[in-house]
Design a protein around this motif. Sequence first.
Motif: not given
Length: 443
Positions: A426-433, A435-443
């Motif tokens: 779960a920690a790995v999934v959260l970290l990936l999520a 990361g993804a949010w930081a890269v793609f979610g913030i524009r």
Amino acid sequence: MRPRRVIVAGAGLAGSLLAILLGRQGHEVVVVERRPDPREGPAEGGRSINLAISTRGLWALGRAGLAESVLERAVPMRGRMLHARDGRTRFVPYGIRPDECIHSVSRAGLNRLLVEHAGRIPGVGFRFSCKVVDVDLDAPALVCEDGAGGTGRVAGDLLVGADGAFSRVRRAMARRPRFDVSQAWLAHGYRELTIPPAEGGGFRLEPNALHIWPRGEQMMIALPNHDGSFTATLFWPFEGPLSFDAAGTDAASIRARFERDYPDAVPHLTRLVEEFRENPIGSLVTIRCGPWHHRDRVVLVGDACHAVVPFYGQGANAAFESAGVLADLFARHDEPGEVFARYTQARKRHADALADLALANFDEMRDRVRSPLFLLEKKLGTLAHRLFGRAFLPLYTMVTFTRIPYADAVARARRQARLVRRAAAAAVVLLLAAGAWAVFGIR
Ligand SMILES: Cc1cc2nc3c(=O)[nH]c(=O)nc-3n(C[C@H](O)[C@H](O)[C@H](O)COP(=O)(O)OP(=O)(O)OC[C@H]3O[C@@H](n4cnc5c(N)ncnc54)[C@H](O)[C@@H]3O)c2cc1C
């Protein structure tokens, strides 16, 4: 249970503790032992064996009012001291609290203490130098041979087989239908050596540790004694290039083997060559059997029904615990058949689980302790225990520092491991999520 005449075969650890506990309940107890009276002579050479006693053993000894006396004679060991081939050492603690330690005590001294104590209880008697040669399960009675070649019969209302891993009583039960027994030998034997106290007194190695020289296929361990000495034990294979035979018998080849495998211990093994040549090699066996009783007449206790290899330091602890549980059932129920059936039911499954744990721990002690992964696992286990307290107990802690039945401890450790794996995933999934949010979610 109303007072009975109980015959106990074997005045070892389990037999003499049970004699005390049943004697105190008012039963007449006669203990038959093939060895001479330990109160009258020194321990057998080369088989001094010191034992690590922990919570389960202390619980049962406490039932006899002896836990404090045993602790006074013991040296606490707070963790494993791992010795690498190049002489470097690393200390791995057993627990997180000061009282989470195991206690090194002389087996012969402990046995003597129990016999002395039992001998003072009215109604408890011993027949030493008296070997059981035959067993009448239905009477029940023992046929015994004394040192002078005479034979005699000792009969009672009940018979307890506390006569160790090669029990005569168990052998008689195995001749009856529906009694299962299995005996499995380890491919390794053991031989003891001595590390004497330092000149002028004191210990030559850290006293509050169980020392291990893990070398993959083989190992040496050393446990401290009260007098400043250590009893070292080699666990070597019977066959092959690392066997006892392969070390040879001449002084140079024995020394060469030790200089290669345990160089930092050699200066402390002051009688290495003599002891290596003279001390016997012991064999190690696992016994599983059941049921542990014959009708309402005969019951087994200790190694007689659950001998395990010594690598979890639990054989004597489990033997004491079984004696304590059996004595408690004697106190609560009047029907011997009911006592024996409840006892088998309460203990057998857990003794079988201990047998597996003890075998698995041999791999851990001689090999896995060397791996960084093992050390990381231990650290994570300790961290989780510190964070979550009793909600997360490492397996070693449950086995050694609690009385959680062995099979329940194993099941709980598996559940905890599953939870940890899920939490890590779960920690790995959260970290990936994240990361993804930081890269793609913030524009
Ligand atoms: C090398 C080694 C290290 C160990 N280390 C540990 C440890 O650190 N911690 C731990 O908890 N356990 C340890 N153990 C295990 C422990 O020694 C045993 O589990 C324990 O002694 C069992 O007690 P018991 O009374 O059932 O059997 P035993 O202590 O074997 O006693 C059986 C008694 O029966 C007697 N007897 C046998 N046959 C007959 C007969 N025919 N007639 C009359 N008497 C008979 C024997 O002489 C003996 O006195 C170790 C064992 C070994 C071999």
